[in-house]
Motif scaffolding. Sequence first.
Motif, short mmCIF file in Angstrom:
data_model
loop_
_atom_site.label_atom_id
_atom_site.label_comp_id
_atom_site.label_asym_id
_atom_site.label_seq_id
_atom_site.Cartn_x
_atom_site.Cartn_y
_atom_site.Cartn_z
N ALA A 266 -90.38 -55.01 -95.57
CA ALA A 266 -90.93 -55.66 -96.76
C ALA A 266 -90.73 -54.77 -97.98
CB ALA A 266 -92.42 -55.96 -96.58
N TRP A 267 -90.35 -55.37 -99.09
CA TRP A 267 -90.27 -54.64 -100.35
C TRP A 267 -91.67 -54.37 -100.86
CZ3 TRP A 267 -85.86 -52.47 -101.16
CH2 TRP A 267 -84.68 -53.07 -100.69
N SER A 268 -91.80 -53.35 -101.69
CA SER A 268 -93.12 -52.97 -102.19
C SER A 268 -93.72 -54.05 -103.08
CB SER A 268 -93.01 -51.67 -102.98
OG SER A 268 -92.32 -51.89 -104.21
N ALA A 269 -95.03 -53.97 -103.27
CA ALA A 269 -95.69 -54.88 -104.20
C ALA A 269 -95.16 -54.68 -105.62
CB ALA A 269 -97.20 -54.65 -104.17
N LEU A 270 -94.74 -53.45 -105.96
CA LEU A 270 -94.18 -53.17 -107.27
C LEU A 270 -92.87 -53.92 -107.47
CD1 LEU A 270 -94.45 -51.47 -109.88
CD2 LEU A 270 -93.15 -49.67 -108.71
N VAL A 271 -91.99 -53.88 -106.47
CA VAL A 271 -90.73 -54.63 -106.52
C VAL A 271 -91.02 -56.13 -106.57
CG1 VAL A 271 -88.68 -55.24 -105.18
CG2 VAL A 271 -89.37 -52.83 -105.39
N THR A 272 -91.97 -56.57 -105.76
CA THR A 272 -92.33 -57.99 -105.72
C THR A 272 -92.81 -58.47 -107.08
OG1 THR A 272 -93.00 -57.67 -103.42
CG2 THR A 272 -93.68 -59.72 -104.49
N ARG A 273 -93.66 -57.68 -107.73
CA ARG A 273 -94.17 -58.06 -109.05
C ARG A 273 -93.04 -58.20 -110.06
NH1 ARG A 273 -98.09 -53.94 -112.08
NH2 ARG A 273 -96.10 -52.91 -112.48
N ALA A 274 -92.10 -57.26 -110.03
CA ALA A 274 -90.98 -57.30 -110.98
C ALA A 274 -90.13 -58.55 -110.78
CB ALA A 274 -90.13 -56.04 -110.82
N ILE A 275 -89.85 -58.91 -109.53
CA ILE A 275 -89.05 -60.10 -109.26
C ILE A 275 -89.83 -61.35 -109.65
CG2 ILE A 275 -87.91 -61.46 -107.46
CD1 ILE A 275 -87.43 -58.86 -105.93
N SER A 276 -91.12 -61.35 -109.38
CA SER A 276 -91.97 -62.50 -109.73
C SER A 276 -91.92 -62.79 -111.23
CB SER A 276 -93.41 -62.22 -109.28
OG SER A 276 -94.27 -63.26 -109.70
N ARG A 277 -92.06 -61.73 -112.03
CA ARG A 277 -92.10 -61.94 -113.47
C ARG A 277 -90.75 -62.38 -114.02
NH1 ARG A 277 -94.00 -57.57 -114.50
NH2 ARG A 277 -92.18 -56.47 -115.21
N GLN A 468 -83.32 -50.12 -108.92
CA GLN A 468 -82.33 -50.34 -107.87
C GLN A 468 -82.95 -51.14 -106.71
OE1 GLN A 468 -80.62 -47.06 -105.27
NE2 GLN A 468 -78.90 -47.44 -106.63
N ALA A 469 -84.20 -50.82 -106.36
CA ALA A 469 -84.87 -51.57 -105.31
C ALA A 469 -85.20 -52.99 -105.76
CB ALA A 469 -86.15 -50.84 -104.88
N VAL A 470 -85.49 -53.16 -107.05
CA VAL A 470 -85.72 -54.52 -107.58
C VAL A 470 -84.46 -55.34 -107.41
CG1 VAL A 470 -86.22 -55.88 -109.65
CG2 VAL A 470 -87.47 -53.75 -109.22
N ASP A 471 -83.31 -54.77 -107.77
CA ASP A 471 -82.03 -55.46 -107.55
C ASP A 471 -81.84 -55.81 -106.08
OD1 ASP A 471 -81.04 -55.71 -110.11
OD2 ASP A 471 -79.82 -53.88 -110.03
N MET A 472 -82.13 -54.85 -105.21
CA MET A 472 -81.92 -55.09 -103.78
C MET A 472 -82.86 -56.15 -103.25
SD MET A 472 -81.30 -51.12 -102.65
CE MET A 472 -81.15 -51.46 -100.89
N GLY A 473 -84.08 -56.23 -103.83
CA GLY A 473 -84.99 -57.29 -103.44
C GLY A 473 -84.40 -58.66 -103.74
N VAL A 474 -83.70 -58.77 -104.85
CA VAL A 474 -83.03 -60.02 -105.20
C VAL A 474 -81.85 -60.26 -104.26
CG1 VAL A 474 -81.77 -61.28 -106.98
CG2 VAL A 474 -83.74 -59.86 -107.61
N LEU A 475 -81.06 -59.23 -104.00
CA LEU A 475 -79.88 -59.37 -103.14
C LEU A 475 -80.25 -59.80 -101.73
CD1 LEU A 475 -77.82 -56.20 -104.24
CD2 LEU A 475 -77.67 -58.52 -105.13
#
Length: 510
Positions: A266-277, A468-475
């Motif tokens: 699972a990606w972090s809540a921080l990454v999740t928040r960034a993708i959500s917004r 970089q992890a935010v990008d990977m969360g999308v990928l």
Amino acid sequence: MALPLPACLGRKASYKIIVFGLLSFLVLSGFGYRTLHTQSPLEYLYPVDYTPPPAHIFDLGHPTFADIRQYERALPQHRMPTFLMKNRPRYVYFPNEAWGTGWNNVFQEQLLNTHLAYLSNRGYVFVDYIARDHPPFPDTLPDGTRHMLHIPMNALTSGPTGGGSLGQGADPKSVRAVSLEWWDAVCPSEQVVEVPVGETVQELNITDASAGEERLVRWAGKLRSIEAECVKVVGGSPFDYMFIGGDKVLSMWPSYGNSPTVKEYAWSALVTRAISRNFALLSSEALPPSLSPSLSRITTTPGAGNTSSPYPLAAFSPLRTSGPPIDGLMALHVRRGDYADHCKNLAGWGVDYNAWNTFGRPDMRATGRYPPLPDYLSVPGGVERYDASYRHCWPTAEQIVERVRAVRAVSESGESFPAQYLRAVYIATNGEAEWVNALAELLKRDGWETVSSSLDMGLAQDEFAVSQAVDMGVLTSAETFIGVGFSSLTSNVVQLRLGGGRHPDTNRFW
């Protein structure tokens, strides 16, 4: 003077006293257990709601990650074991994991060591990622003192490697990962058994020719056999980044690919928040439940706040890679920057694709043991290997548009997997804005409804530190993905997509 009790009454009274005593012991023991079990030694080092503010963090403008530090300290495994526990937790710490390389090289090693710890019935000890060079965060004070950016593990991932749940199907003897801070609190140096890598590989008869599965099994057996609770692997690492980058690592997949490390990622809540917004950049559909904040934890309307005042991390559940993909999204990894020279080196060295990206090779597919990826480092007839490798590594904008068009047709045909109606493109890239914008325009002209990139992401300071992890969360969340076969970032995306249940044919390369 009290009269003596009848014998039968005396026996009953004695019995009641014994029962009462036993119950009292259990109650008191249970109370003691709950008290100790919920009291972390870290609370003696730091109050629960307090994070020491190192002056250099403020002087250099680094994010403090205070909420993530508190989250890590509050993980349920960070509780003192008691005498009532049948099996005290055991841990293994790898202090010599790759350092000085990019995060994805380090992370490849950390994921494998998490699985090794799991097979050893030990809790993996996770550490901060220390970014050697992370613009725009400076790392040198006016007096010349250097303080590099420290990124906590749970700013990147909240899966098993970051102390997350191992899932319902995990081995009951398994232990969740713990922080280095916890290790330092419960594993004093006099109680730590050191396992030197050099001597151990000789003892286990591991050579350069040994396959990954063989190394994994022998190392796990060694670590299981040690009775000490605290084990520290020193003088190297069982799986360094040079080994991981080759094809010998692949034989681990039947064990590793079905492990909690990958399945429960699972990606972090921080990454999740960034993708959500930033979800509107990826889809015109409504925000899916996997990215929606909990209204019970916020005081405003649904969404994810804004860059200057984002919602608290507690409002978000870490995004699981096993969740449903983002409908209609094709995601691209287009590496630029340092790859301008690195692609020439890779092509000149004649190397193959990185790690898990080699599953598409005909010899790998023929074994029937691995996910059959559709692409590999192919060299068409009449083309030099150098030229073929360079094109796979550094495609031009026109070649990217052509490749995206071809993959889209396959994805929408429904030949290998249920047809995908792809409408949006996301470009994860470190390219210059002018070049990226020109590529985006070419893709729009080719019929894509929406085209966005890393440059369009609106990120808060702490989110930018893990962009970089935010990008990977999308990928990992896209329906179809195209990446750079030589890249460790692409390799990590591929393994997480496969572990999360994405069809092998939705993973493509340039």
